[in-house]
Write a protein that holds these residues in place. Structure first.
Motif, PDB file in Angstrom:
ATOM      1  N   TYR A   1      11.985 -42.350 -21.147  1.00 11.39           N
ATOM      2  CA  TYR A   1      11.263 -41.100 -20.903  1.00 11.39           C
ATOM      3  C   TYR A   1      11.250 -40.692 -19.439  1.00 11.39           C
ATOM      4  O   TYR A   1      11.200 -39.503 -19.096  1.00 11.39           O
ATOM      5  CB  TYR A   1       9.834 -41.229 -21.429  1.00 11.39           C
TER       6      TYR A   1
ATOM      7  N   LEU B   1       7.041 -34.804 -23.550  1.00  8.85           N
ATOM      8  CA  LEU B   1       7.467 -36.211 -23.545  1.00  8.85           C
ATOM      9  C   LEU B   1       6.329 -37.145 -23.147  1.00  8.85           C
ATOM     10  O   LEU B   1       6.189 -38.250 -23.691  1.00  8.85           O
ATOM     11  CB  LEU B   1       8.652 -36.387 -22.590  1.00  8.85           C
TER      12      LEU B   1
ATOM     13  N   TYR C   1       4.058 -37.629 -26.076  1.00  5.44           N
ATOM     14  CA  TYR C   1       4.686 -38.550 -27.034  1.00  5.44           C
ATOM     15  C   TYR C   1       4.618 -40.001 -26.540  1.00  5.44           C
ATOM     16  O   TYR C   1       4.319 -40.938 -27.301  1.00  5.44           O
ATOM     17  CB  TYR C   1       6.143 -38.143 -27.260  1.00  5.44           C
ATOM     18  N   GLN C   2       4.876 -40.102 -25.185  1.00  4.72           N
ATOM     19  CA  GLN C   2       4.833 -41.440 -24.600  1.00  4.72           C
ATOM     20  C   GLN C   2       3.439 -42.038 -24.700  1.00  4.72           C
ATOM     21  O   GLN C   2       3.270 -43.213 -25.001  1.00  4.72           O
ATOM     22  CB  GLN C   2       5.284 -41.363 -23.138  1.00  4.72           C
TER      23      GLN C   2
ATOM     24  N   THR D   1       1.184 -41.366 -26.916  1.00 12.36           N
ATOM     25  CA  THR D   1       0.928 -41.737 -28.325  1.00 12.36           C
ATOM     26  C   THR D   1       1.560 -43.079 -28.667  1.00 12.36           C
ATOM     27  O   THR D   1       0.945 -43.945 -29.311  1.00 12.36           O
ATOM     28  CB  THR D   1       1.489 -40.648 -29.250  1.00 12.36           C
ATOM     29  N   GLU D   2       2.807 -43.233 -28.208  1.00  6.93           N
ATOM     30  CA  GLU D   2       3.493 -44.484 -28.493  1.00  6.93           C
ATOM     31  C   GLU D   2       2.807 -45.667 -27.822  1.00  6.93           C
ATOM     32  O   GLU D   2       2.719 -46.768 -28.391  1.00  6.93           O
ATOM     33  CB  GLU D   2       4.949 -44.390 -28.039  1.00  6.93           C
TER      34      GLU D   2
END
Length: 690
Positions: free
Chosen positions: A404, A418, A421-422, A424-425
């Motif tokens: 990322y 991004l 999303y990062q 969340t991961e």
């Protein structure tokens, strides 16, 4: 009437053997002719049939033919013939008593049968291995082989193998003295043979059940079954069944005192066994004949037959039968006042007993160590698997970060998306890490608990081996010293000195015997091999029995024993063997710590739904701080008695364990220099127990 039966049986038997021998000769001649005409696999199959035929009459010829069968099968890569040849040679070696060769050939056959997928013959060979182990008194191994054969027979619904497996397991349990389990397995085997209308199989089971009936006092039932076996054996010309049946009929006559009649049946059995060539059975016949000779006062014949039996038994390694032979030999020498030879015979008997017992114990300890090692490996594998999960998550997390960042540098427009999303991961990975950490914490707690249990087990094991190494080594050393003194100075010692040495030797032997009994009971209790079998019985029964047991030591110390029974008769519901052990240990301690001319009171009283037993002595008493350690094996306080008697500290630990198994409790009251009273409670019988 019995003599008439015997005469008729003998005439019929001789006739059937004569007819059978003629028919067998014709059969083998025909097969020999076919053998010369055939080739390849057909030739091997004929050799296998000939091997079976010759095995009954000419073992040497049978082995020669089977060795040719092995060579021919090997040259053609005919695995079925090779496997059957190895198995038949194994069976032949069992009959001739060459157990090592029998074992190696059977192992080869099993390997080939498994490769061929032949479940029936694999199970049959396993039963042959079980038979060898049983003859060598390796009963755990015999049960293992028979159980594996039984499992295979159930998979394929092979009733023949199933019945044979149950029968063999019954024989092993009989040899171990577990008659209940033996009869259970015999009954299962008999049901299968009956359903298949296999009369020879039924005859074998009748024979084995008759042996147990004889051992348990059901003489008439045993005799009826044995003559039933003889009838079946004559009908089917089964020499092996007849020989064993006649031998056991001889045992019945021997136990009734009809020694001449017993000798007739023993000799008839021996003659048939020698024709079969089964050395193990021949050895048993010579032992039985020697026993009858001994009872008839024919000591020279008895000695001759015993020496023949011992020679065969030594060649075979038949430890169980050698124990009986050496015991009879010692009694024979003692009757002749030949005490040096009697002593040597007793020494051989004890060495064989120790050998059988020692093998079982070493096997048990090895199994325990193996199980501990497996448990340890499983725990380590769990930890490694959890670490692997964490490492993979860390790698995955770092990969996502690098990925990322590169995307962010290249595409600034999508940076916010991004980052979301990062994030969340990361939260997902964080939850996974937390779950893995929680699992590690739980595993660590479990390992700490297991470590505590292992420490307790090691402490008990250390104490156990300490007792064995110290408390057994000392009396054994004393016994050796006494024997050396008696051997060296026997002629110079006065009668009073000899008697004194013998009395002291007896004390050491009795003390060592009690210690071994306690060690064995404690070991079986700790490993779960001691079953709890409660029953109804009168409370006074175990008191009376144990007073009789300690009568000699009570008289020696001039102790006055007083029974204080409850006026009301009480029945309790408990395991009588365990309570006998408890009473015996408490009374032994009371006698040990009561001075010369002291008093011991033994009795019981009813308290609600419990019966409370007590053993009170006027001995040296126990200090308060020592009382708290009495029932703990790791902290047991060992003291000597008023006459310097020694103890191990194991008896009271065993008492506490057994009382608690019987739903009771144990406690004591003691005043130093005044005496001690031990109490323990067990439930009264409620009327619903059976």
């Amino acid at each position: 009437m019995v003599e008439f039966k015997y005469s008729i049986f003998y005439i019929v038997l001789m006739f059937t053997i004569s007819v059978g021998a003629t028919a067998q000769q014709q059969s083998t001649d025909s097969l020999e002719k076919l053998l010369a005409e055939k080739s390849d696999t057909a030739r091997v199959n004929i050799m296998l049939i000939l091997g079976q035929e010759y095995a009954r009459t000419n073992p040497h010829a049978a082995e020669s033919i089977l060795q040719r069968s092995i060579s021919l099968s090997d040259s053609m890569n005919y695995k079925e013939g090779l496997a059957m040849s190895y198995m038949q040679i194994g069976n032949l070696k069992i009959i001739t008593g060459e157990y090592e060769l029998a074992y190696s050939n059977l192992i080869r056959s099993i390997s080939l049968f498994r490769e061929l997928g032949d479940v029936h013959n694999t199970a049959q060979a396993l039963l042959d291995l079980a038979s060898i182990s049983n003859r060598l008194a390796d009963y755990p191994k015999a049960l293992e082989y028979a159980s594996n054969a039984l499992i295979l027979s159930r998979q394929t619904e092979d009733l023949q193998i199933m019945a044979m497996a149950y029968n063999l397991m019954g024989i092993v349990y009989d040899n171990m003295g577990n008659f209940k389990s033996a009869l259970t397995n015999y009954q299962k085997s008999l049901e299968i043979f009956s359903s298949e209308n296999d009369r020879v199989g039924m005859g074998k089971i009748y024979l084995n059940i008759a042996i147990i009936y004889n051992k348990t006092g059901r003489k008439q039932d045993a005799e009826n079954l044995l003559f039933k076996c003889v009838s079946i054996g004559q009908e089917f010309n089964d020499a092996r069944l007849l020989s064993i049946a006649y031998g056991n009929i001889g045992l019945l006559y021997n136990e009734d005192g009809s020694y001449n009649k017993a000798l007739e049946y023993y000799q008839l059995s021996l003659d048939m066994k020698e024709k079969i060539g089964d050395k193990h059975s021949i050895m048993i016949s010579y032992i039985n004949i020697a026993g009858a000779n001994f009872q008839l006062g024919e000591s020279t014949l008895a000695l001759k037959n015993l020496n023949i039996a011992i020679k065969i038994g030594t060649e075979l390694g038949a430890k169980r039968e050698l124990i009986d032979a050496y015991e009879m030999l010692a009694a024979l020498y003692e009757q002749r006042n030949d005490f040096p030879n009697a002593y040597r015979a007793r020494t051989q008997q004890m060495a064989l007993n120790d050998s059988v017992f020692g093998q079982d114990q070493m096997k048990y300890l090895a199994d325990v160590e193996k199980k501990n090692a497996i448990n340890q490996l499983e725990s380590e594998n769990k930890i490694l698997r959890q670490k692997s999960i964490i490492d993979r998550l860390k790698i995955e997390n770092n990969r996502f970060i690098r990925y990322y960042l590169l995307i962010g540098l290249a595409f600034a427009i999508v940076l916010i998306g991004l980052l979301v999303y990062q994030s969340t991961e990361r939260r997902k990975n964080s939850r996974r890490l937390d779950e893995a950490n929680h699992q590690l914490v739980a595993i660590n707690e479990q390992l700490k608990f297991s470590e505590g249990k292992l420490a307790e087990s090691n402490m008990a094991k250390d104490q156990f081996f300490s007792i064995i190494s110290h408390d057994l080594r000392n009396p054994l050393a004393s016994m050796v010293s006494f024997v050396r003194i008696m051997k060296r100075d026997y002629d110079t010692l006065s009668m009073e000195e000899r008697q004194s040495l013998i009395d002291e030797f007896e004390k050491i032997v009795n003390r060592t015997g009690n210690l071994l009994e306690n060690l064995l009971m404690w070991s079986r209790s700790q490993t779960g091999r001691l079953s709890y079998n409660p029953s109804r019985f009168a409370a006074h029964f175990i008191i009376d029995e144990n007073i009789d047991l300690h009568e000699a030591s009570i008289k020696t110390k001039q102790i006055k024993i007083e029974l204080v029974p409850e006026s009301k008769q009480a029945e309790i519901f408990a395991d009588i063997n365990m309570l006998n052990t408890v009473i015996r240990n408490l009374m032994s301690n009371a006698v040990k710590f009561t001075p010369l001319g002291g008093t011991i009171e033994v009795g019981y009283r009813i308290n609600g739904n419990d019966c409370i037993f007590f053993v009170k002595d006027s001995g040296i008493g126990i200090e308060k701080k020592q009382q708290e350690q009495l029932f703990d094996l790791g902290q047991a306080h060992i003291r000597t008695g008023t006459a310097s008697e020694k103890g191990s500290g194991l008896g009271l630990v065993l008492c506490k364990d057994f009382v608690e198994k019987n739903k009771g409790r144990i406690w004591l009251e003691s005043i130093p220099e005044k005496g001690t009273t031990f109490y323990f409670s067990v439930p009264l019988a409620s009327g619903n127990e059976t």
